[in-house]
Design a protein around this motif. Sequence first.
Motif, mmCIF file in Angstrom:
data_model
loop_
_atom_site.group_PDB
_atom_site.id
_atom_site.type_symbol
_atom_site.label_atom_id
_atom_site.label_comp_id
_atom_site.label_asym_id
_atom_site.label_seq_id
_atom_site.Cartn_x
_atom_site.Cartn_y
_atom_site.Cartn_z
ATOM 1 N N TYR A 35 -5.193 11.582 1.559
ATOM 2 C CA TYR A 35 -3.979 11.046 0.954
ATOM 3 C C TYR A 35 -3.229 12.177 0.260
ATOM 4 O O TYR A 35 -3.824 12.923 -0.522
ATOM 5 C CB TYR A 35 -4.359 9.948 -0.044
ATOM 6 C CG TYR A 35 -3.306 9.584 -1.064
ATOM 7 C CD1 TYR A 35 -3.606 9.558 -2.424
ATOM 8 C CD2 TYR A 35 -2.013 9.242 -0.676
ATOM 9 C CE1 TYR A 35 -2.656 9.208 -3.377
ATOM 10 C CE2 TYR A 35 -1.057 8.892 -1.620
ATOM 11 C CZ TYR A 35 -1.386 8.879 -2.965
ATOM 12 O OH TYR A 35 -0.440 8.521 -3.896
ATOM 13 N N PHE A 41 -0.523 9.367 4.333
ATOM 14 C CA PHE A 41 -1.936 9.067 4.574
ATOM 15 C C PHE A 41 -2.280 9.393 6.026
ATOM 16 O O PHE A 41 -1.490 9.137 6.925
ATOM 17 C CB PHE A 41 -2.208 7.575 4.347
ATOM 18 C CG PHE A 41 -1.809 7.058 2.991
ATOM 19 C CD1 PHE A 41 -0.481 6.751 2.710
ATOM 20 C CD2 PHE A 41 -2.760 6.854 2.002
ATOM 21 C CE1 PHE A 41 -0.103 6.266 1.474
ATOM 22 C CE2 PHE A 41 -2.384 6.361 0.755
ATOM 23 C CZ PHE A 41 -1.061 6.068 0.493
ATOM 24 N N LEU A 65 -10.330 0.913 10.585
ATOM 25 C CA LEU A 65 -9.440 1.918 10.003
ATOM 26 C C LEU A 65 -10.084 2.538 8.774
ATOM 27 O O LEU A 65 -10.475 1.842 7.842
ATOM 28 C CB LEU A 65 -8.126 1.262 9.583
ATOM 29 C CG LEU A 65 -7.009 1.207 10.613
ATOM 30 C CD1 LEU A 65 -5.918 0.255 10.159
ATOM 31 C CD2 LEU A 65 -6.432 2.587 10.856
ATOM 32 N N PHE A 122 -4.044 7.826 12.924
ATOM 33 C CA PHE A 122 -2.745 7.334 12.468
ATOM 34 C C PHE A 122 -2.301 8.083 11.226
ATOM 35 O O PHE A 122 -3.097 8.380 10.331
ATOM 36 C CB PHE A 122 -2.810 5.842 12.121
ATOM 37 C CG PHE A 122 -2.935 4.928 13.301
ATOM 38 C CD1 PHE A 122 -4.147 4.342 13.613
ATOM 39 C CD2 PHE A 122 -1.828 4.646 14.083
ATOM 40 C CE1 PHE A 122 -4.268 3.490 14.701
ATOM 41 C CE2 PHE A 122 -1.929 3.794 15.173
ATOM 42 C CZ PHE A 122 -3.153 3.223 15.475
ATOM 43 N N SER A 136 -11.674 12.789 0.243
ATOM 44 C CA SER A 136 -13.085 12.396 0.322
ATOM 45 C C SER A 136 -13.438 11.710 1.636
ATOM 46 O O SER A 136 -14.602 11.625 2.005
ATOM 47 C CB SER A 136 -13.449 11.477 -0.847
ATOM 48 O OG SER A 136 -12.667 10.308 -0.829
ATOM 49 N N LYS A 181 3.478 -0.764 0.356
ATOM 50 C CA LYS A 181 3.752 -1.118 1.750
ATOM 51 C C LYS A 181 3.656 0.155 2.585
ATOM 52 O O LYS A 181 4.435 1.086 2.414
ATOM 53 C CB LYS A 181 5.151 -1.703 1.855
ATOM 54 C CG LYS A 181 5.553 -2.157 3.237
ATOM 55 C CD LYS A 181 6.928 -2.818 3.156
ATOM 56 C CE LYS A 181 7.444 -3.209 4.528
ATOM 57 N NZ LYS A 181 8.767 -3.861 4.445
ATOM 58 N N LEU A 182 2.705 0.178 3.511
ATOM 59 C CA LEU A 182 2.499 1.341 4.358
ATOM 60 C C LEU A 182 3.252 1.191 5.668
ATOM 61 O O LEU A 182 3.233 0.125 6.283
ATOM 62 C CB LEU A 182 1.015 1.497 4.680
ATOM 63 C CG LEU A 182 0.115 2.226 3.692
ATOM 64 C CD1 LEU A 182 -1.310 2.254 4.217
ATOM 65 C CD2 LEU A 182 0.603 3.635 3.447
ATOM 66 N N TYR A 238 -5.216 8.208 8.698
ATOM 67 C CA TYR A 238 -6.286 7.248 8.969
ATOM 68 C C TYR A 238 -6.880 7.526 10.346
ATOM 69 O O TYR A 238 -6.219 8.064 11.232
ATOM 70 C CB TYR A 238 -5.743 5.812 8.968
ATOM 71 C CG TYR A 238 -5.541 5.191 7.612
ATOM 72 C CD1 TYR A 238 -4.347 5.365 6.927
ATOM 73 C CD2 TYR A 238 -6.529 4.396 7.033
ATOM 74 C CE1 TYR A 238 -4.147 4.773 5.684
ATOM 75 C CE2 TYR A 238 -6.334 3.798 5.798
ATOM 76 C CZ TYR A 238 -5.145 3.997 5.126
ATOM 77 O OH TYR A 238 -4.949 3.417 3.895
ATOM 78 N N LEU A 264 -9.590 5.689 5.818
ATOM 79 C CA LEU A 264 -8.714 6.690 5.221
ATOM 80 C C LEU A 264 -9.386 8.053 5.251
ATOM 81 O O LEU A 264 -10.526 8.206 4.806
ATOM 82 C CB LEU A 264 -8.384 6.306 3.784
ATOM 83 C CG LEU A 264 -7.513 7.294 3.009
ATOM 84 C CD1 LEU A 264 -6.127 7.406 3.633
ATOM 85 C CD2 LEU A 264 -7.414 6.891 1.545
ATOM 86 N N ILE A 304 -4.359 14.558 -2.703
ATOM 87 C CA ILE A 304 -4.909 13.888 -3.876
ATOM 88 C C ILE A 304 -6.371 13.498 -3.648
ATOM 89 O O ILE A 304 -7.195 13.604 -4.552
ATOM 90 C CB ILE A 304 -4.090 12.633 -4.232
ATOM 91 C CG1 ILE A 304 -2.622 12.988 -4.476
ATOM 92 C CG2 ILE A 304 -4.691 11.920 -5.442
ATOM 93 C CD1 ILE A 304 -2.407 13.973 -5.612
ATOM 94 N N ASP A 305 -6.660 13.033 -2.458
ATOM 95 C CA ASP A 305 -8.010 12.555 -2.154
ATOM 96 C C ASP A 305 -8.349 12.888 -0.712
ATOM 97 O O ASP A 305 -7.729 12.342 0.196
ATOM 98 C CB ASP A 305 -8.095 11.054 -2.400
ATOM 99 C CG ASP A 305 -9.496 10.496 -2.190
ATOM 100 O OD1 ASP A 305 -9.701 9.300 -2.427
ATOM 101 O OD2 ASP A 305 -10.404 11.259 -1.770
ATOM 102 N N PHE A 326 3.187 2.771 9.390
ATOM 103 C CA PHE A 326 2.320 3.549 10.264
ATOM 104 C C PHE A 326 3.099 4.124 11.437
ATOM 105 O O PHE A 326 4.046 3.499 11.949
ATOM 106 C CB PHE A 326 1.193 2.682 10.828
ATOM 107 C CG PHE A 326 0.085 2.383 9.866
ATOM 108 C CD1 PHE A 326 0.205 1.374 8.928
ATOM 109 C CD2 PHE A 326 -1.097 3.113 9.903
ATOM 110 C CE1 PHE A 326 -0.826 1.089 8.041
ATOM 111 C CE2 PHE A 326 -2.136 2.838 9.023
ATOM 112 C CZ PHE A 326 -2.006 1.831 8.084
ATOM 113 N N GLY A 327 2.667 5.294 11.892
ATOM 114 C CA GLY A 327 3.132 5.817 13.162
ATOM 115 C C GLY A 327 2.409 5.139 14.308
ATOM 116 O O GLY A 327 1.555 4.270 14.095
ATOM 117 N N GLY A 362 0.896 5.438 -4.687
ATOM 118 C CA GLY A 362 0.101 4.286 -4.294
ATOM 119 C C GLY A 362 0.621 3.765 -2.977
ATOM 120 O O GLY A 362 1.191 4.520 -2.200
ATOM 121 N N ILE A 363 0.501 2.527 -2.685
ATOM 122 C CA ILE A 363 0.873 2.091 -1.349
ATOM 123 C C ILE A 363 1.860 0.950 -1.255
ATOM 124 O O ILE A 363 2.650 0.942 -0.376
ATOM 125 C CB ILE A 363 -0.341 1.742 -0.524
ATOM 126 C CG1 ILE A 363 -1.473 1.283 -1.389
ATOM 127 C CG2 ILE A 363 -0.709 2.859 0.341
ATOM 128 C CD1 ILE A 363 -2.702 1.045 -0.596
#
Lengths: 114, 112
Positions: free
Chosen positions: A48, A33, A43, A91, A58, A102-103, A35, A45, A55-56, A105-106, A99-100
């Motif tokens: 993705y 992802f 934050l 990010f 938008s 647990k994300l 962000y 999005l 996938i998305d 992040f950098g 799906g997610i």
Amino acid sequence: DAGVIQSPRHEVTEMGQEVTLRCKPISGHNSLFWYRQTMMRGLELLIYFNNNVPIDDSGMPEDRFSAKMPNASFSTLKIQPSEPRDSAVYFCASSLRDGIEKLFFGSGTQLSVL
Amino acid sequence: EDQVTQSPEALRLQEGESSSLNCSYTVSGLRGLFWYRQDPGKGPEFLFTLYSAGEEKEKERLKATLTKKESFLHITAPKPEDSATYLCAVQATGAGSYQLTFGKGTKLSVIP
């Protein structure tokens, strides 16, 4: 594992210039992802990817923004041409499954467009 | 449209002074509610996921709870190292379930 790695940490550029942000997700994660974080909007999005496929997209603000994921270990977010309103922290995050759940992040790229 | 509102925007506590952060949400169907911690200059770090009303999770001095309309992050006897911005996010069911809708966060400062 080193976690999600982003570069550069800081980028200062002039309006109209091209900016490329880079991300290396955690090995074995199949979702990625991008962000953007601002004080006003929090934050958001942007795009993705799942198994390297977008996938998305938008959330990408306009055609000046583009993102690629040529392989499982690398992704780029490009802004061309950049504008002052693009100034934000960008990010990259990855997760283990679709799906997610647990994300991870950098540390982000602080972008300033003058 | 999914919405997440966090309050207060900022909170100053004395060390040892317990308190709670609030996350109110509107979502068509809740798949999960997430709490993240964000330190200055860093990305958000995962704390908890809650899935259904009545669920509670704990980690050290933090406890997260969930109802059908809101979640609370309770901080018991906080220490200065708990100072950070705490972000709440919801994940909806159905199409686009990979999306997290984030609140703007509560900035917590714990004073020694």
